[in-house]
Motif scaffolding. Structure first.
Motif, mmCIF file in Angstrom:
data_model
loop_
_atom_site.group_PDB
_atom_site.id
_atom_site.type_symbol
_atom_site.label_atom_id
_atom_site.label_comp_id
_atom_site.label_asym_id
_atom_site.label_seq_id
_atom_site.Cartn_x
_atom_site.Cartn_y
_atom_site.Cartn_z
ATOM 1 N N SER A 61 -6.595 11.193 0.529
ATOM 2 C CA SER A 61 -7.072 11.836 -0.689
ATOM 3 C C SER A 61 -7.588 13.206 -0.296
ATOM 4 N N ALA A 62 -7.200 14.218 -1.053
ATOM 5 C CA ALA A 62 -7.687 15.571 -0.793
ATOM 6 C C ALA A 62 -7.890 16.282 -2.120
ATOM 7 N N THR A 63 -8.947 17.058 -2.207
ATOM 8 C CA THR A 63 -9.240 17.744 -3.462
ATOM 9 C C THR A 63 -8.149 18.745 -3.822
ATOM 10 N N ASP A 64 -7.419 19.266 -2.832
ATOM 11 C CA ASP A 64 -6.324 20.187 -3.144
ATOM 12 C C ASP A 64 -5.020 19.452 -3.470
ATOM 13 N N LEU A 65 -5.056 18.118 -3.483
ATOM 14 C CA LEU A 65 -3.890 17.294 -3.837
ATOM 15 C C LEU A 65 -4.253 16.329 -4.964
ATOM 16 N N ALA A 66 -5.026 16.759 -5.919
ATOM 17 C CA ALA A 66 -5.445 16.003 -7.101
ATOM 18 C C ALA A 66 -6.502 14.943 -6.805
ATOM 19 N N GLY A 67 -6.919 14.781 -5.556
ATOM 20 C CA GLY A 67 -8.033 13.898 -5.229
ATOM 21 C C GLY A 67 -7.760 12.409 -5.330
ATOM 22 N N GLU A 68 -6.512 11.982 -5.516
ATOM 23 C CA GLU A 68 -6.190 10.559 -5.592
ATOM 24 C C GLU A 68 -5.579 10.107 -4.279
ATOM 25 N N PHE A 69 -5.883 8.882 -3.848
ATOM 26 C CA PHE A 69 -5.287 8.357 -2.626
ATOM 27 C C PHE A 69 -3.799 8.122 -2.822
ATOM 28 N N ARG A 70 -3.024 8.633 -1.876
ATOM 29 C CA ARG A 70 -1.576 8.468 -1.866
ATOM 30 C C ARG A 70 -1.130 8.194 -0.429
ATOM 31 N N ILE A 71 0.047 7.607 -0.280
ATOM 32 C CA ILE A 71 0.572 7.307 1.046
ATOM 33 C C ILE A 71 0.735 8.607 1.830
ATOM 34 N N GLY A 78 11.202 12.315 6.375
ATOM 35 C CA GLY A 78 11.585 12.415 4.971
ATOM 36 C C GLY A 78 11.110 11.190 4.202
ATOM 37 N N GLU A 79 11.671 10.991 3.025
ATOM 38 C CA GLU A 79 11.274 9.855 2.194
ATOM 39 C C GLU A 79 11.756 8.557 2.831
ATOM 40 N N VAL A 80 10.854 7.579 2.922
ATOM 41 C CA VAL A 80 11.189 6.278 3.502
ATOM 42 C C VAL A 80 10.925 5.189 2.472
ATOM 43 N N THR A 81 11.507 4.025 2.692
ATOM 44 C CA THR A 81 11.372 2.917 1.735
ATOM 45 C C THR A 81 10.304 1.922 2.146
ATOM 46 N N HIS A 82 9.507 2.265 3.130
ATOM 47 C CA HIS A 82 8.427 1.384 3.583
ATOM 48 C C HIS A 82 7.112 2.168 3.584
ATOM 49 N N ALA A 125 9.445 -8.801 2.318
ATOM 50 C CA ALA A 125 8.633 -8.028 3.249
ATOM 51 C C ALA A 125 7.174 -8.068 2.812
ATOM 52 N N GLU A 126 6.331 -8.515 3.722
ATOM 53 C CA GLU A 126 4.893 -8.610 3.438
ATOM 54 C C GLU A 126 4.125 -7.677 4.369
ATOM 55 N N VAL A 127 3.111 -7.042 3.825
ATOM 56 C CA VAL A 127 2.214 -6.208 4.609
ATOM 57 C C VAL A 127 0.876 -6.926 4.659
ATOM 58 N N ASP A 128 0.451 -7.198 5.864
ATOM 59 C CA ASP A 128 -0.699 -8.040 6.165
ATOM 60 C C ASP A 128 -1.725 -7.204 6.931
ATOM 61 N N ALA A 129 -2.741 -6.646 6.256
ATOM 62 C CA ALA A 129 -3.716 -5.767 6.911
ATOM 63 C C ALA A 129 -4.622 -6.543 7.852
ATOM 64 N N LEU A 130 -4.898 -5.952 9.003
ATOM 65 C CA LEU A 130 -5.784 -6.545 10.000
ATOM 66 C C LEU A 130 -7.152 -5.877 10.027
ATOM 67 N N PHE A 168 5.836 1.000 -3.637
ATOM 68 C CA PHE A 168 6.762 0.218 -2.803
ATOM 69 C C PHE A 168 6.985 -1.152 -3.425
ATOM 70 N N PRO A 169 7.712 -1.213 -4.538
ATOM 71 C CA PRO A 169 7.829 -2.466 -5.293
ATOM 72 C C PRO A 169 8.556 -3.588 -4.554
ATOM 73 N N ARG A 170 9.322 -3.286 -3.524
ATOM 74 C CA ARG A 170 10.010 -4.339 -2.760
ATOM 75 C C ARG A 170 9.106 -5.009 -1.731
ATOM 76 N N TRP A 171 7.901 -4.498 -1.565
ATOM 77 C CA TRP A 171 6.979 -5.013 -0.561
ATOM 78 C C TRP A 171 5.847 -5.778 -1.221
ATOM 79 N N ARG A 172 5.362 -6.817 -0.555
ATOM 80 C CA ARG A 172 4.169 -7.558 -0.987
ATOM 81 C C ARG A 172 3.005 -7.145 -0.100
ATOM 82 N N PHE A 173 1.879 -6.832 -0.710
ATOM 83 C CA PHE A 173 0.685 -6.416 0.017
ATOM 84 C C PHE A 173 -0.330 -7.542 -0.103
ATOM 85 N N LEU A 174 -0.554 -8.249 0.999
ATOM 86 C CA LEU A 174 -1.420 -9.418 0.988
ATOM 87 C C LEU A 174 -2.875 -8.999 0.866
#
Length: 183
Positions: A61-71, A78-82, A125-130, A168-174
């Motif tokens: 998140s950056a104030t010069d990028l609208a202040g919202e969290f983004r990947i 370049g653009e990736v699908t993950h 595809a599942e993303v499992d944060a540690l 990332f609609p093809r991914w599940r975020f646990l």
């Protein structure tokens, strides 16, 4: 900062450090990056197999990028699908953000070490944060003020799920951190 974690029955450690960019050319940055912070997070022990395949999901998140969290992608790819900015066996996270506009601003990164769920080779595809940590900087009256690293909670990870599911609609975020689910 040192954060311990458990993955696939093995103990691991992330060492996250923040430094000041006093040699932009050595870090692959333009000269105007001098004085901005860089962050590096390393993982040990070294990986052994598929269960140890990990990735860093970093949202900024950056104030010069609208202040919202983004990947925060690794732009040369370049653009990736993950959702990963770095992925592999014991991947190192490295980032050295900088701006050349000189305006007051705030920059914050949320960096999460993630695995690929219980079955890393099976869809969906599942993303499992540690674990996670934050870091960043503020520019005030031309002076750069670094922040962090500081630990993040499982609730911080969960707060990003709506955006991650949309991006990332093809991914599940646990939900939560895997170490908090008794793995």
């Amino acid at each position: 900062m040192r954060i311990e974690f458990e993955r696939a029955g093995s103990d691991g450690v992330v060492e996250a450090e923040l430094g000041i960019n006093d040699d932009p050319a050595a870090l692959g940055c333009p000269e105007y990056a001098r004085g901005f912070p860089w962050c590096r997070a390393t993982i040990s022990p070294p990986a052994r197999g598929y269960a140890d395949c990990l990735g860093w999901v970093q949202l900024v998140s950056a104030t010069d990028l609208a202040g919202e969290f983004r990947i925060d992608p690794f732009e040369p790819l370049g653009e990736v699908t993950h959702p990963f900015c770095f992925f592999g066996w014991s991947p190192t996270l490295f980032d050295a953000p900088h701006r050349d506009h000189g305006e007051d601003m705030d920059f914050e990164a949320h960096s999460f070490l993630c695995g690929l769920g219980q079955e890393p080779l099976e869809p969906p595809a599942e993303v499992d944060a540690l674990l996670g940590f934050s870091w960043g900087f503020a520019v005030v009256d031309g002076k750069i003020h670094p922040r962090g690293p500081a630990p993040l909670t499982a609730g911080d990870w969960d707060a990003h799920h709506a955006y991650l599911h949309q991006a990332f609609p093809r991914w599940r975020f646990l939900p939560g951190f895997a170490t908090h689910r008794g793995r």
